[in-house]
Design an enzyme around this catalytic site. Sequence first.
Site, PDB file in Angstrom:
ATOM      1  N   CYS A 136       2.661   7.898   1.855  1.00 54.98           N
ATOM      2  CA  CYS A 136       2.400   6.632   2.323  1.00 54.98           C
ATOM      3  C   CYS A 136       1.776   5.955   1.204  1.00 54.98           C
ATOM      4  O   CYS A 136       1.570   4.426   1.527  1.00 54.98           O
ATOM      5  CB  CYS A 136       1.563   6.609   3.621  1.00 54.98           C
ATOM      6  SG  CYS A 136       2.589   7.321   4.883  1.00 54.98           S
ATOM      7  N   HIS A 146      -5.379   0.028   4.649  1.00 56.35           N
ATOM      8  CA  HIS A 146      -4.195   0.523   5.110  1.00 56.35           C
ATOM      9  C   HIS A 146      -4.075   0.667   6.751  1.00 56.35           C
ATOM     10  O   HIS A 146      -2.918   0.201   7.262  1.00 56.35           O
ATOM     11  CB  HIS A 146      -4.736   2.114   4.738  1.00 56.35           C
ATOM     12  CG  HIS A 146      -3.584   2.861   5.035  1.00 56.35           C
ATOM     13  ND1 HIS A 146      -2.353   3.012   4.324  1.00 56.35           N
ATOM     14  CD2 HIS A 146      -3.343   4.140   6.146  1.00 56.35           C
ATOM     15  CE1 HIS A 146      -1.645   4.105   4.951  1.00 56.35           C
ATOM     16  NE2 HIS A 146      -2.023   4.635   5.863  1.00 56.35           N
ATOM     17  N   GLU A 188     -11.524   5.091   6.819  1.00 56.02           N
ATOM     18  CA  GLU A 188     -11.502   3.950   5.990  1.00 56.02           C
ATOM     19  C   GLU A 188     -12.610   2.939   6.099  1.00 56.02           C
ATOM     20  O   GLU A 188     -13.010   2.379   4.918  1.00 56.02           O
ATOM     21  CB  GLU A 188     -10.024   2.954   6.265  1.00 56.02           C
ATOM     22  CG  GLU A 188      -9.493   2.041   5.352  1.00 56.02           C
ATOM     23  CD  GLU A 188      -8.318   1.414   5.566  1.00 56.02           C
ATOM     24  OE1 GLU A 188      -7.765   0.782   4.798  1.00 56.02           O
ATOM     25  OE2 GLU A 188      -7.763   2.030   6.551  1.00 56.02           O
ATOM     26  N   LYS A 195      -0.144  -3.617   9.473  1.00 55.01           N
ATOM     27  CA  LYS A 195       0.649  -2.679  10.200  1.00 55.01           C
ATOM     28  C   LYS A 195       0.628  -3.123  11.707  1.00 55.01           C
ATOM     29  O   LYS A 195       1.425  -2.631  12.255  1.00 55.01           O
ATOM     30  CB  LYS A 195       0.033  -1.454  10.065  1.00 55.01           C
ATOM     31  CG  LYS A 195       0.365  -0.931   8.485  1.00 55.01           C
ATOM     32  CD  LYS A 195      -0.042   0.588   8.264  1.00 55.01           C
ATOM     33  CE  LYS A 195       0.147   1.233   6.937  1.00 55.01           C
ATOM     34  NZ  LYS A 195      -0.669   0.680   6.009  1.00 55.01           N
ATOM     35  N   HIS A 245       4.104   0.695  10.443  1.00 52.87           N
ATOM     36  CA  HIS A 245       4.120   1.670   9.281  1.00 52.87           C
ATOM     37  C   HIS A 245       5.201   2.009   8.741  1.00 52.87           C
ATOM     38  O   HIS A 245       6.001   2.957   9.260  1.00 52.87           O
ATOM     39  CB  HIS A 245       3.105   2.645   9.529  1.00 52.87           C
ATOM     40  CG  HIS A 245       2.500   3.638   8.586  1.00 52.87           C
ATOM     41  ND1 HIS A 245       3.070   3.471   6.982  1.00 52.87           N
ATOM     42  CD2 HIS A 245       1.703   4.489   8.442  1.00 52.87           C
ATOM     43  CE1 HIS A 245       2.162   4.099   6.386  1.00 52.87           C
ATOM     44  NE2 HIS A 245       1.403   5.032   7.101  1.00 52.87           N
ATOM     45  N   PHE A 261      -0.483  11.231   3.628  1.00 50.02           N
ATOM     46  CA  PHE A 261      -0.362  12.724   3.893  1.00 50.02           C
ATOM     47  C   PHE A 261      -0.535  13.415   2.573  1.00 50.02           C
ATOM     48  O   PHE A 261       0.188  13.006   1.542  1.00 50.02           O
ATOM     49  CB  PHE A 261       0.761  13.132   4.567  1.00 50.02           C
ATOM     50  CG  PHE A 261       0.645  12.753   6.218  1.00 50.02           C
ATOM     51  CD1 PHE A 261      -0.449  11.988   6.705  1.00 50.02           C
ATOM     52  CD2 PHE A 261       1.906  13.104   6.829  1.00 50.02           C
ATOM     53  CE1 PHE A 261      -0.368  11.904   8.129  1.00 50.02           C
ATOM     54  CE2 PHE A 261       1.751  12.952   8.115  1.00 50.02           C
ATOM     55  CZ  PHE A 261       0.575  12.217   8.896  1.00 50.02           C
TER      56      PHE A 261
END
Length: 424
Positions: A172, A312, A323, A344, A349, A408
């Site tokens: 990502c 993010h 975050e 997002k 996403h 990830f």
Amino acid sequence: MSRSERRVVITGMGVVAPGGIGRKRFWHLLTSGRTATRTISFFDPDPYRSQVAAECDFAPRAEGLGAQEVRRMDRVAQFAAACTDQCLADSGLEFEGLPPHRTGTSIGTAVGCTMSLDEEYRVVSDSGASWLVDHSYAIPHLYDQFVPSSVAAEVAWRAGAEGPAAVVSTGCTSGLDSVGHARALIREGSADVMIAGASDAPISPITAACFDAIKATTPSNDVPESASRPFDRNRDGFVLGEGAAVFVLEELEHARRRGAEIVAEVRGFASRCNAFHMTGLRPDGKEMAEAIRASLAEARVAPEDVDYVNAHGSGTKQNDRHETAAFKRALGEHARRTPISSVKSMVGHSLGAIGSIEIAASALAIANDTVPPTANLTEADPECDLDYVPREARELPTETVLTVGSGFGGFQSAMVLTAHGGAQ
């Protein structure tokens, strides 16, 4: 000119996003706070835990792709091709007159040609009934869909780019890392112009099943438009999306000589890995904070100079808290004074593509002195206690933007964009 003196600017932009194709429609969606999430229409979602997604209303022929291109390309490559056409036109650059070996491509993707591979396996295996598959039922272009490099090749062909070419696949963070890689090639002198960005089209049964298995996507299916809720107390997972954004990056003097309109400067970039867990994150946000610090240092920007943070903000509980901690560690007290938001919440996403889509949002925030909101943020999580710009866009002088990504595998990336002529 030394590597450290070569500066890199964005002079063209192309966007295919849920709810808006092209930079104007995309920006209108973001500033209106409108969400583009809905019940999945690409396949029957009833068997799946999460049944919502942010789909693009994308008609390839209407976007200039020919019948043979549509047949040859997976949806992910179609997105990249359409964005490339947009950004080339937007830049005003005459590519025919450029030395082709000084123009390169860097395209990010997390899952490549997922939709075609999913569909073709269903065909050759007779919907899974045959363990020994019959390859003769597959389409003739299946090889290209096995190899993600085909996406970069499509982009290079459209621009006539014969310089460095790469596919960056870091989950990502791919969309940030691909632009970071392109910037590095220009700074080191390997190219003067790069076509860089990312594309992903992952809304398929196999992707839905994978994220269902780890309960990463939201089960809030009844009201799709409010299912993506980053930083909200009631968030319960992310909404899968799709899309692409591609940019023309140029060495600054190259852009100046031709009188190009400069959208933003890419001032700093850094990436780190937590070496911890495939899907898990430490709550202290240490590695993201280190990526932020390194990107600010490379940009020669102090934390208090950051006007806006494009988060993010996936909408999972562990990511949003991780975050928030990272912002506090990296920006100190300035984190509490800085508007932060997650797009997002509106466009979902899109895995590897989202980092580039968020670069587009960040550059447009600079161009328009406006910070997009976090839609659906109605009740803040007490552990996410920063200014996450709930529900409404905010007009604000915006000269320096920090945009971050988390993926990830433990990948953490950060990029600093500034208005051209901003902090030196």
